[in-house]
Motif scaffolding. Structure first.
Motif: not given
Lengths: 543, 220
Positions: A177-203
């Motif tokens: 249960g723990l692993a499943v919850g983390d995995l779902l959290g990572i794969l749903v939330l991390a990619p858009p957050l990383l995209w946003l951070s990349t866009i924000a850092r582009l000059k």
């Protein structure tokens, strides 16, 4: 490209300073708020034996560590503990406060460890698994898995009295249960957050580009078809089946990469999570979330694989272009050699006749004798030039010989002098002892040094690039020093990006090393070559 | 007493598929008192060989269907005593080594040609060729056994040693030696050794009739 040859040795206090800059302070504050909110949002999917089957804070943690590096781990752990205390998840007055604090520290620690470990293992690897998309995918699996596994030693060391992680068969359920919850959290939330951070850092933000209609339609059709099938199966009384969306996710990921895969994951979670938040008993919910997790995982890995393939293909295309360029240069060289040959044939005749004419006209009038002498002089000059050009273009000239470092540096500086003037930069050469002699192929080694100088000139911002050479034991060190900060040293777009690799290959072929030894305010590359102890050195470095 | 043959007595062929260059080099040699004839096709030069002998050939390396090296090998089959000087507009280390070691070239000249070096090489070539021809002529006059005795003699072996090596009596060796001395009109081992190196002897005594005059410098 292997990075192992460049040794960067920052001191411990510098590491600590880099680990927590002012820039990071804001991020960590934001993280604290985000963590608390995401923690709260995970509650509907909680169950006996596990915190939540859908755990968005894991995604947040993952995104921060991935973008800022595992060195932020201690700070994140601290913030998570404080946030837990503030919202009341950890009660300091409670007897099990120590267990709860170590429990709260575990996820952050295991995420940092997993990320550092996978990145370390994939360093220097070639092939699809070594490419960034696949590394991300592997960390996304390794981090939750490690987090779940580490529960066992943590529990053995400080057994919690609450029944968060139960024993026996129930422990398996808890950890899954723990692993499943983390995995779902990572794969749903991390990619858009990383995209946003990349866009924000582009000059210079990239212009928004609408995706082409065809793949969107195809993916939409596949996904809605499979979700429709899921609903049909559910209506037929078979329960919520995740297999159709797993197939759809794999298809979409393999076809269109990670962005499409993420939208597929989003639609999967949007369909299943509200359903699983409803009135379901724990085993059924865990089973459903296992299904969702595998579907999401397969989707993301398929997308990562597709992107990695594309990157590999792009690298291959780039190499092909370089080969094409090399082919053109080869043709060009053959052409110039042919031209020299074509010139030298008539020139041979001309030179002999001109010499004859000069001696034959010596006794004649002053005017004609002077003309003949001039023709002869020009023919001799032209003959010399042809011989010299042929020597430069030929292969046999670049055989290893004793080469004074001063001469090497002088010719490299001459070659880049035009670029120095053109870009209004400054190049400073320190005084170089004539005793420094290496055994080397002159043309190749000059090329290596020119590459380093070009890189330094391109990366610097108007400061003086300096070039030094000194003896160091049995070796000579040629130092290209570029006063620029580490952050601004990264640049994109100029050249093919192979200059450094070529320089290193050449230097290593001469039994030397190319090292990167940065100082606090400068980037410096050092060519270290064995000193030559032949007769040339005794003669004062004359060749 | 021993003189090399002067260059002017022999002639040189200049072979280059560029007719202008062949003619120019020939004229250059002529100006240095070396008679030279230009050729543009190696086959023409090979066909002319039975009637016309040259002491030295200055040859280009890259030519149409037959390159300078193949030409040199073909020419050596006809006449091993011809000297070769190579010239090229495509100099390479391999070619330079091959030209001298495998194809018996005296020099390997890079175009545009260094005149002094060309003249020196051709002069050496003509002298070398004359010596080779004299040695060939000398050995042609001997019988097989006389040749064997001569070879051992000039290498410093005594009559006794020669007799042992060849399995004949010392007396027979003395007979062969007398015949050799008579044929070459020499008066001692020193002159025989000089002959074996291709040197010229003088003055010219009366020719017994069976030995070529070319070995002897004409009496002044």
């Amino acid at each position: 490209m292997k990075q192992g040859h460049f040794t960067i040795k920052p001191s411990a206090h510098k590491l600590a300073r880099r680990a927590f800059s002012a820039n990071n302070a804001g991020l960590i504050l934001l993280y604290a708020v985000g963590f608390a909110v995401a923690n709260w949002a995970a509650r509907p999917w909680a169950g006996a034996g596990f915190f939540s089957l859908w755990y968005p804070p894991a995604g947040l943690r993952f995104a921060v560590l991935w973008s800022r590096g595992a060195r932020l781990t201690p700070w994140l752990v601290l913030i998570e503990i404080i946030a837990d205390i503030v919202v009341g998840t950890i009660s300091l007055t409670h007897g099990s406060a120590l267990q709860e604090i170590t429990g709260a520290a575990r996820p952050g620690l295991s995420y940092g460890t997993a990320m550092g470990l996978v990145r370390h293992l994939s360093r220097g690897r070639s092939g699809t698994l070594g490419l960034p998309p696949m590394i991300f995918g592997m960390v996304a699996i390794a981090a939750p898995a490690l987090n779940a596994i580490l529960v066992i030693p943590f529990e053995a060391w400080l057994p919690a009295e609450s029944d968060r992680y139960r024993s026996g068969v129930d422990a398996a359920i808890s950890l899954t249960g723990l692993a499943v919850g983390d995995l779902l959290g990572i794969l749903v939330l991390a990619p858009p957050l990383l995209w946003l951070s990349t866009i924000a850092r582009l000059k210079h933000p990239l212009p928004w580009r609408w995706p082409s209609l065809r793949p969107v339609l195809e993916d939409g059709l596949v996904m809605s078809g499979c979700l429709g099938l899921t609903i049909a199966l559910w209506r037929a009384g078979l329960g919520a089946q995740t297999t159709p969306s797993l197939l759809a996710g794999a298809w979409i990921g393999l076809r269109h990469g990670r962005t499409a895969a993420w939208f597929a994951i989003l639609s999967q979670t949007l369909v299943f999570l509200p359903y699983s938040a409803g009135a379901l008993d724990d085993p059924l919910r865990l089973e459903l979330h296992l299904g969702i997790a595998s579907s999401v995982l397969v989707t993301w890995l398929a997308g990562s694989f597709s992107d990695a393939q594309q990157k590999a293909q792009a690298a291959l295309d780039r190499r092909n272009r370089m080969l094409y360029q090399a082919q053109r240069l080869k043709t060009l060289r053959a052409m110039s050699v042919a031209v020299i040959h074509e010139i030298s044939q008539p020139l041979s005749t001309l030179a002999i006749e001109a010499a004859h004419l000069r001696s034959a006209t010596l006794g004649l009038g002053h005017d004609i004798a002077e003309s003949a002498a001039l023709v002869n002089r020009k023919a001799v000059a032209l003959s010399d030039m042809v011989r010299r050009l042929r020597r430069f273009g030929g292969r046999e000239v670049d055989e290893p010989s004793a080469l004074p470092v001063a001469m090497l540096i002088q010719s490299a500086c001459q070659i880049v002098s035009f670029e120095v003037r053109d870009q209004s930069k400054n190049l400073h050469c320190g005084p170089i002892s004539p005793d420094l002699v290496v055994h080397a192929q002159e043309i190749e080694l000059t090329q290596a040094l020119v590459n380093l100088l070009r890189n330094a000139l391109a990366a610097g911002q108007g400061q003086v690039v300096s070039l030094l050479a000194c003896a160091h034991g049995e070796a000579v060190r040629i130092i290209v020093n570029n006063p620029t900060s580490l952050v601004t040293a990264t640049r994109e777009g100029t050249g093919m990006g192979i200059g450094l690799a070529i320089a290193r290959t050449i230097v290593e072929a001469h039994g030397g090393q190319l090292l990167r030894e940065d100082k606090s305010n400068s980037v410096r590359f050092v060519i270290s070559l064995p000193l030559f102890k032949g007769p040339a050195r005794l003669e004062g470095g004359a060749r | 007493m021993i003189d090399p043959v002067p260059a002017r007595a022999s002639s040189v062929a200049v072979l280059d598929d560029d007719a202008d260059l062949a003619a120019t080099v020939s004229r250059l040699l002529a100006r240095h008192e070396i008679t030279a004839l230009p050729f543009t096709d190696p086959h023409d030069l090979l066909n002319a060989w039975p009637t016309r002998h040259f002491a030295c050939v200055v040859s280009d390396i890259q030519m149409g269907d037959m390159d300078g090296f193949a030409f040199a090998d073909a020419l050596r089959k006809h006449d091993p005593a011809v000297a070769m000087v190579f010239m090229t507009a495509w100099p390479t280390t391999t070619h330079a080594v091959d030209a001298v070691r495998r194809h018996g070239g005296l020099d390997y000249l890079e175009k545009p040609i260094d005149e002094a070096r060309l003249i020196a090489a051709v002069g050496d070539g003509v002298a070398w060729s004359a010596r080779q021809r004299r040695i060939a002529a000398l050995t042609a006059a001997f019988t097989k056994r006389e040749r064997e005795v001569f070879d051992l003699l000039v290498r410093g072996h005594s009559n006794k040693e020669i007799a042992q090596r060849l399995g004949i009596s010392a007396r027979t060796v003395e007979d062969h030696r007398a015949a050799i001395t008579a044929k070459t009109r020499t008066n001692g081992l020193a002159q025989l050794i000089a002959l074996s190196r291709g040197d010229v002897l003088r003055p010219l005594p009366a020719n017994p009739g069976n030995f070529p005059d070319s070995l002897w410098e004409p009496a002044k």
